[in-house]
Design an enzyme around this catalytic site. Structure first.
Site, mmCIF file in Angstrom:
data_model
loop_
_atom_site.group_PDB
_atom_site.id
_atom_site.type_symbol
_atom_site.label_atom_id
_atom_site.label_comp_id
_atom_site.label_asym_id
_atom_site.label_seq_id
_atom_site.Cartn_x
_atom_site.Cartn_y
_atom_site.Cartn_z
ATOM 1 N N CYS A 54 0.817 -1.211 0.000
ATOM 2 C CA CYS A 54 0.000 0.000 0.000
ATOM 3 C C CYS A 54 0.854 1.267 0.000
ATOM 4 O O CYS A 54 0.389 2.333 -0.407
ATOM 5 C CB CYS A 54 -0.948 0.005 1.199
ATOM 6 S SG CYS A 54 -0.111 -0.098 2.795
ATOM 7 N N ASN A 55 2.102 1.148 0.429
ATOM 8 C CA ASN A 55 2.959 2.332 0.527
ATOM 9 C C ASN A 55 4.040 2.415 -0.537
ATOM 10 O O ASN A 55 4.721 3.436 -0.627
ATOM 11 C CB ASN A 55 3.622 2.403 1.905
ATOM 12 C CG ASN A 55 2.684 2.957 2.952
ATOM 13 O OD1 ASN A 55 1.802 3.756 2.649
ATOM 14 N ND2 ASN A 55 2.858 2.528 4.181
ATOM 15 N N HIS A 103 19.186 1.121 -0.646
ATOM 16 C CA HIS A 103 17.746 1.376 -0.500
ATOM 17 C C HIS A 103 17.000 0.100 -0.118
ATOM 18 O O HIS A 103 16.141 0.118 0.764
ATOM 19 C CB HIS A 103 17.171 1.935 -1.808
ATOM 20 C CG HIS A 103 15.713 2.236 -1.733
ATOM 21 N ND1 HIS A 103 15.206 3.409 -1.212
ATOM 22 C CD2 HIS A 103 14.621 1.489 -2.077
ATOM 23 C CE1 HIS A 103 13.888 3.388 -1.255
ATOM 24 N NE2 HIS A 103 13.514 2.230 -1.776
ATOM 25 N N SER A 113 10.068 3.061 5.975
ATOM 26 C CA SER A 113 8.620 2.941 6.149
ATOM 27 C C SER A 113 8.012 4.248 6.650
ATOM 28 O O SER A 113 8.695 5.110 7.207
ATOM 29 C CB SER A 113 8.297 1.823 7.145
ATOM 30 O OG SER A 113 8.716 0.577 6.638
ATOM 31 N N ALA A 194 -17.256 -0.177 14.915
ATOM 32 C CA ALA A 194 -16.743 -1.203 13.997
ATOM 33 C C ALA A 194 -16.040 -0.569 12.802
ATOM 34 O O ALA A 194 -16.018 -1.123 11.705
ATOM 35 C CB ALA A 194 -17.892 -2.104 13.525
#
Length: 423
Positions: A54-55, A103, A113, A194
């Site tokens: 996702c990153n 890297h 991160s 939720a």
């Protein structure tokens, strides 16, 4: 001839692009399989490792690539994903050689991160490598890159505090709970709400082995869906008074405007369980839990400000470990470079041996008819001995200069020019 690391990285990450662009350039499993099948062959790459989370989306390419070839690959990715971002210098970073190795080691160790030191990235890199290996897309260089990267990650985690302390409020709540309760396997967690925050908290508690999860939500169906994910139990919000006494840990994250849990609700049952504390975490804005709850004996109440301060302090502590972690990574990068030089040396030595042996045999064959039969064995021994002595000098000088890249490159070039052999 040279031993420059034939590795190129093409990437887009949270450091260069917002989430909507990262989503546009990410690859699902089917797309990854297609890339492994087609990109390698089309551009004659020796190896390929694709990391898509996702990153970040990163491609590690094992090959000697020049500018035009890199541009062609980026255009291929643009056409495949129908996304111009792969050719936009504003979002894409390209590293080659030692920079790409450095890297990769930063990524696998959690230094690159969004949350510094988070351990999930190591598992994601392992999954990516396993897929590359299973599809036959990783070569010797990428195999060693992954192996050295794992060693770097282990040393960073064991020799620094880079991963210590929670840096997300959900996980900070879990860490606080573990300080109050010795074990979580016999504890009951009640999640009020939720949404994403509650789901993340439930995931952390599941990872730590909590015994039972209860979910109370205004929309019962959504509560049921979340409960099913964690083998928990779903309740309606109006059932809170009944299930609160069963709970040891309560995490509330709703979008309401009034207090969901009040002192009046908790006080009657908490007095009946003097040796069983109640741990409350309020992750809502505005607050869900009555601040007066903190006045009760055996009740521990933390709100978002408390947890944010904890995560801020932990993050600062992690940041202080960055120089030490970078030093460890640099040591492993150097070890990888030395391995590559040794590997290159062994290849050169192998080619030199073949060159000398072919030369020796050609000369013996040319002179064979002129040599006396009784002297052929001695001449065979003599020529082989001379060849090994000359070869030994080359091997000695290669090993001597292996830690000096400039001299090493010069000597390799000398061997190339002298004997006309390729690397």
């Amino acid at each position: 001839m040279n031993t420059q690391i034939p590795l190129t990285l093409i990437g887009i990450s949270h450091k260069t692009a917002p989430v909507e662009i990262r989503e546009a350039v990410s690859f699902n499993k089917d797309e990854q399989a297609y890339i492994y099948e087609h990109l390698l062959n089309e551009f004659h790459l020796k190896g390929l490792l694709l990391l898509s989370t996702c990153n970040r989306t990163e491609l590690y390419l094992s090959a000697e690539l020049q500018g035009d070839e890199l541009d062609d690959i980026r255009r291929w990715l643009r056409d495949f994903k129908k996304s111009d971002h792969f050719v936009d210098a504003q979002y894409v970073y390209v590293y080659q050689g030692k920079e790409a190795v450095h890297h990769f080691f930063r990524v696998i160790s959690g230094l690159d991160s969004q949350l510094i030191g988070e351990p999930q990235i190591t598992g994601q890199v392992k999954e990516a490598y396993n897929l590359a290996h299973e599809t036959g897309s990783s070569d010797a260089l990428l195999n060693k890159l992954f192996s050295f990267g794992l060693e770097a990650e282990k040393h960073v985690r064991s020799e620094t505090f880079l991963s210590d302390g929670a840096v997300s409020v959900s996980f900070a709540g879990v860490e606080l709970a573990r300080k109050i309760f010795t074990h979580l396997n016999d504890k009951t967690v009640l999640l009020i709400g939720a949404g994403e925050t509650a789901e993340l908290a439930a995931l952390h508690f599941m990872d730590k082995g909590v015994g039972r999860i209860l979910i109370a939500n205004r929309t019962f169906r959504r509560g049921e869906e979340l409960a099913a994910k964690f083998k928990g139990e779903a309740f309606r919000l109006d059932e809170l008074s009944r299930i609160l006494p069963q709970s040891d840990i309560v995490i509330s994250a709703t979008s309401g405007t009034d207090y969901i849990v009040t002192r009046e609700q908790v006080e009657p049952f908490i007095k009946k369980r003097p040796y069983r504390p109640l741990f409350l975490i309020d992750l809502a804005v505005p607050r869900d839990l009555d601040p007066a709850l903190d006045e009760l004996d055996n009740v521990y109440l933390y709100n978002l400000n408390d947890l944010s301060e904890i995560t801020r302090m932990n993050l600062e502590r992690r940041k202080q470990e960055i120089p030490k972690a970078l030093k460890i990574i640099q040591e492993h990068v150097q070890a990888f470079v030395e391995w590559l030089s040794t590997h290159a040396s062994s290849q050169i030595i192998h080619r030199l041996k073949n060159y000398f042996e072919d030369l020796r045999r050609a000369e013996l064959k040319r002179l064979n008819s002129r040599l006396p039969e009784e002297g052929k064995a001695q001449i065979e021994y003599l020529t082989e001995s001379l060849m090994n002595k000359i070869l030994h000098q080359h091997i000695r000088l290669l090993k001597k200069n292996i830690r000096n890249p400039e001299l090493y490159e010069q000597y390799l070039q000398f061997l190339h020019d002298l004997y006309e052999i390729d690397q």
